[in-house]
Design a protein around this motif. Structure first.
Motif, PDB file in Angstrom:
ATOM      1  N   VAL A 165       2.111   7.963  -1.087  1.00 25.28           N
ATOM      2  CA  VAL A 165       0.849   7.384  -1.073  1.00 25.28           C
ATOM      3  C   VAL A 165       1.379   5.822  -0.861  1.00 25.28           C
ATOM      4  O   VAL A 165       1.568   5.215  -1.855  1.00 25.28           O
ATOM      5  CB  VAL A 165       0.227   7.397  -2.608  1.00 25.28           C
ATOM      6  N   PRO A 166       0.923   5.257   0.192  1.00 29.05           N
ATOM      7  CA  PRO A 166       1.328   3.691   0.268  1.00 29.05           C
ATOM      8  C   PRO A 166       0.256   2.720  -0.276  1.00 29.05           C
ATOM      9  O   PRO A 166      -0.914   3.402  -0.711  1.00 29.05           O
ATOM     10  CB  PRO A 166       1.266   3.694   1.824  1.00 29.05           C
ATOM     11  N   ALA A 167       0.506   1.490  -0.232  1.00 26.22           N
ATOM     12  CA  ALA A 167      -0.504   0.603  -1.014  1.00 26.22           C
ATOM     13  C   ALA A 167      -0.359  -0.426   0.008  1.00 26.22           C
ATOM     14  O   ALA A 167       0.460  -0.828   1.095  1.00 26.22           O
ATOM     15  CB  ALA A 167      -0.249   0.180  -2.316  1.00 26.22           C
ATOM     16  N   GLY A 173      -3.847  -6.269   3.350  1.00 20.81           N
ATOM     17  CA  GLY A 173      -4.948  -6.502   2.176  1.00 20.81           C
ATOM     18  C   GLY A 173      -6.000  -5.364   2.528  1.00 20.81           C
ATOM     19  O   GLY A 173      -5.877  -4.409   3.167  1.00 20.81           O
ATOM     20  N   GLY A 174      -7.264  -5.659   2.001  1.00 23.30           N
ATOM     21  CA  GLY A 174      -8.014  -4.891   2.105  1.00 23.30           C
ATOM     22  C   GLY A 174      -8.880  -4.482   3.441  1.00 23.30           C
ATOM     23  O   GLY A 174      -9.151  -3.256   3.925  1.00 23.30           O
ATOM     24  N   GLY A 178      -8.459  -0.632   4.751  1.00 21.35           N
ATOM     25  CA  GLY A 178      -9.403  -0.194   5.413  1.00 21.35           C
ATOM     26  C   GLY A 178      -9.295   0.714   6.787  1.00 21.35           C
ATOM     27  O   GLY A 178      -9.679   1.951   7.185  1.00 21.35           O
ATOM     28  N   TYR A 179      -8.940  -0.058   7.971  1.00 14.43           N
ATOM     29  CA  TYR A 179      -8.317   0.427   9.040  1.00 14.43           C
ATOM     30  C   TYR A 179      -7.450   1.415   9.063  1.00 14.43           C
ATOM     31  O   TYR A 179      -7.668   2.781   9.833  1.00 14.43           O
ATOM     32  CB  TYR A 179      -7.667  -0.894  10.037  1.00 14.43           C
ATOM     33  N   THR A 210      -6.944  -5.505  -7.279  1.00 14.99           N
ATOM     34  CA  THR A 210      -6.265  -6.624  -6.467  1.00 14.99           C
ATOM     35  C   THR A 210      -6.074  -7.740  -7.510  1.00 14.99           C
ATOM     36  O   THR A 210      -5.211  -8.405  -7.166  1.00 14.99           O
ATOM     37  CB  THR A 210      -8.106  -7.388  -6.130  1.00 14.99           C
ATOM     38  N   GLU A 211      -6.227  -7.580  -8.932  1.00 15.69           N
ATOM     39  CA  GLU A 211      -5.930  -8.709  -9.835  1.00 15.69           C
ATOM     40  C   GLU A 211      -4.591  -8.209 -10.431  1.00 15.69           C
ATOM     41  O   GLU A 211      -3.899  -9.028 -11.080  1.00 15.69           O
ATOM     42  CB  GLU A 211      -6.771  -8.909 -10.806  1.00 15.69           C
TER      43      GLU A 211
END
Length: 448
Positions: A165-167, A173-174, A178-179, A210-211
């Motif tokens: 599970v990457p992040a 970023g977002g 998303g892509y 995000t924070e």
């Protein structure tokens, strides 16, 4: 250099031999091994079963080419990586970094650190890291999309909510997530929300994600202060960087009563003795994608220093939140001379070994990134929980969970340091606590 236990010298020598030229990886491994002498003395089964040696070798290393076309129709080529280091505690978990500096040694150092960071959270997640030498800076949204789609077209076969599970990380970023998620969904024909974390709130993301790394860093330092009966009230803080981690660290520091007087980017640093104006900084960095030099031009009383070191600015607390090896021995000396009392790593391995030794010898309380910045991956694991249960938590509830996790990491770190005869040593405590949990799981699962 501190001496390694005799039983660990062959392990480190083998790491050097098997991974030539990967200096960041060598540095990360040595830093952990230096803490494990008391562990193998007290529990020789770790050395006898060679579990330490096994943890220094990734379970899987994936390297692949990423072809894509730019807006002019030219074919571009980058290299992609995913190093799946350890799944003893759960599915591989760790971010993706898109930056020109990325090569195998960087990804392996980050993945190795991730094993122990994830272990410290107490949550069921293994360690991994990945990325590419692609630079999203200056690229159009269409170019970033084409790159991400090509990257995921190769990587998707290695991912899954129970597998890997990457992040996000630097450069991811977002927009990029998303892509990446869109291409994964398209290829697999599955809306598998838990396969990526850091997602947008409207499509499976978690409040506070995000924070989380910045907030978590500050929550950890808050516990360091509380351990000696102190608080943030009135303290001067210097934060390196001005990206996601730095901005949210500044936000929480101001909320808790500290005054952040300096931050930086790759061009230089800005000093604002009245306290960084967070709204202005967010506008410049997040909306206009500008530089901290723009902040100084628009903020009365602020001054910009091109190049140089932000660590020359006097402070009570220093939070390196930019990138690896950004704080050297000269910087450490400047911090000590200017009265700094705490250094806590918001980034991954931002402090060079000679700087760590100097700070600790001078009595500065130093806390390593694997403990301090674990809030990001901890909240990613909370996002995975919400995805698995088709649930969504409030900001307040998620932030409370994050604060509890960071408090637990802090307390476990100090308790472990006490147990192994190095009281107050955050480096040894974090390394040993992270190691013993994953080592016990590795041994329980047999020869993996």
């Amino acid at each position: 250099m501190p001496l390694l236990d005799d039983r660990l010298i062959p392990v480190f020598d083998e790491v050097i031999t098997r991974n030539p030229g990967e200096t960041e990886f060598h540095q990360a491994v040595r830093e952990v091994l230096e803490s494990l002498g008391p562990v193998v003395a007290k529990h020789p089964q770790y050395a006898d079963a060679e579990v330490i040696r096994r943890l220094c070798e990734p379970e899987r290393q994936i390297i692949f080419r990423v072809p894509w076309t730019d807006d002019a129709g030219r074919v571009q080529l980058n290299r992609g990586f995913r190093v799946e280091f350890s799944s003893a505690l759960g599915p591989y978990k760790g971010g993706l970094r898109f930056h020109p500096s990325v090569y195998l040694g960087i990804v392996k150092f980050l993945g190795f650190e991730q094993i122990f960071k994830n272990s410290l959270t107490g949550l069921p997640i293994g360690g991994a890291k990945g990325g590419s030498d692609f630079d999203p800076k200056g690229r159009s949204d269409a170019e970033v999309m084409r790159f991400c789609q090509s990257f995921m077209t190769e990587l998707y076969r290695h991912l899954g909510e129970h597998t890997d599970v990457p992040a996000g990380d630097i450069g991811v970023g977002g927009r990029e997530l998303g892509y990446l998620f869109g291409q994964y969904k398209r290829i697999t024909n599955r809306y598998e929300s838990g396969v990526l974390t850091g997602k947008g709130l409207s499509w499976g993301g978690s409040q506070v994600r995000t924070e989380a790394t910045g907030y978590g860093t500050v929550f950890f330092v808050q516990e360091m202060l509380a351990a000696t009966g102190e608080s943030f009230d009135g303290l001067r803080v210097v934060v390196s960087g001005s990206g996601n981690v730095a901005i949210h660290a500044i936000e929480k520091l101001h909320e808790l009563g500290a005054r952040v007087v300096a931050c930086s980017d790759s061009g230089g640093y800005v000093v604002d003795d009245a306290g960084i104006d967070l709204d202005l900084l967010k506008e410049i960095k997040n909306e206009q994608r500008g530089r901290v030099s723009d902040y100084a031009e628009r903020r009365a009383g602020a001054r910009y220093v091109a190049g140089g070191s932000v660590w020359q600015v006097p402070c009570d607390i220093a939070l390196p939140c930019a990138t690896q090896n950004e704080l050297n021995g000269t910087d450490a000396k400047a911090l000590v001379e200017n009265g700094c009392r705490i250094v806590a790593e918001g980034a991954n391995m931002p402090t060079m070994p000679e700087a760590i030794r100097f700070l600790r010898d001078a009595g500065v309380r130093f806390a390593p990134g694997k403990a301090v910045n674990a809030g990001g991956v901890a909240t990613s694991a909370l996002e995975m929980q919400q995805n698995a249960s088709r649930d969504s938590w409030t900001f307040e509830h998620t932030q409370e969970r994050l604060a509890d996790i960071m408090r637990s990491i802090h307390d476990r770190t100090l308790e472990t340091a006490d147990e192994y005869g190095v009281p107050g040593d955050y480096v040894a405590g974090a390394n040993i606590a992270g190691f013993t949990r994953v080592a016990d799981a590795t041994l329980a699962l047999g020869l993996i």
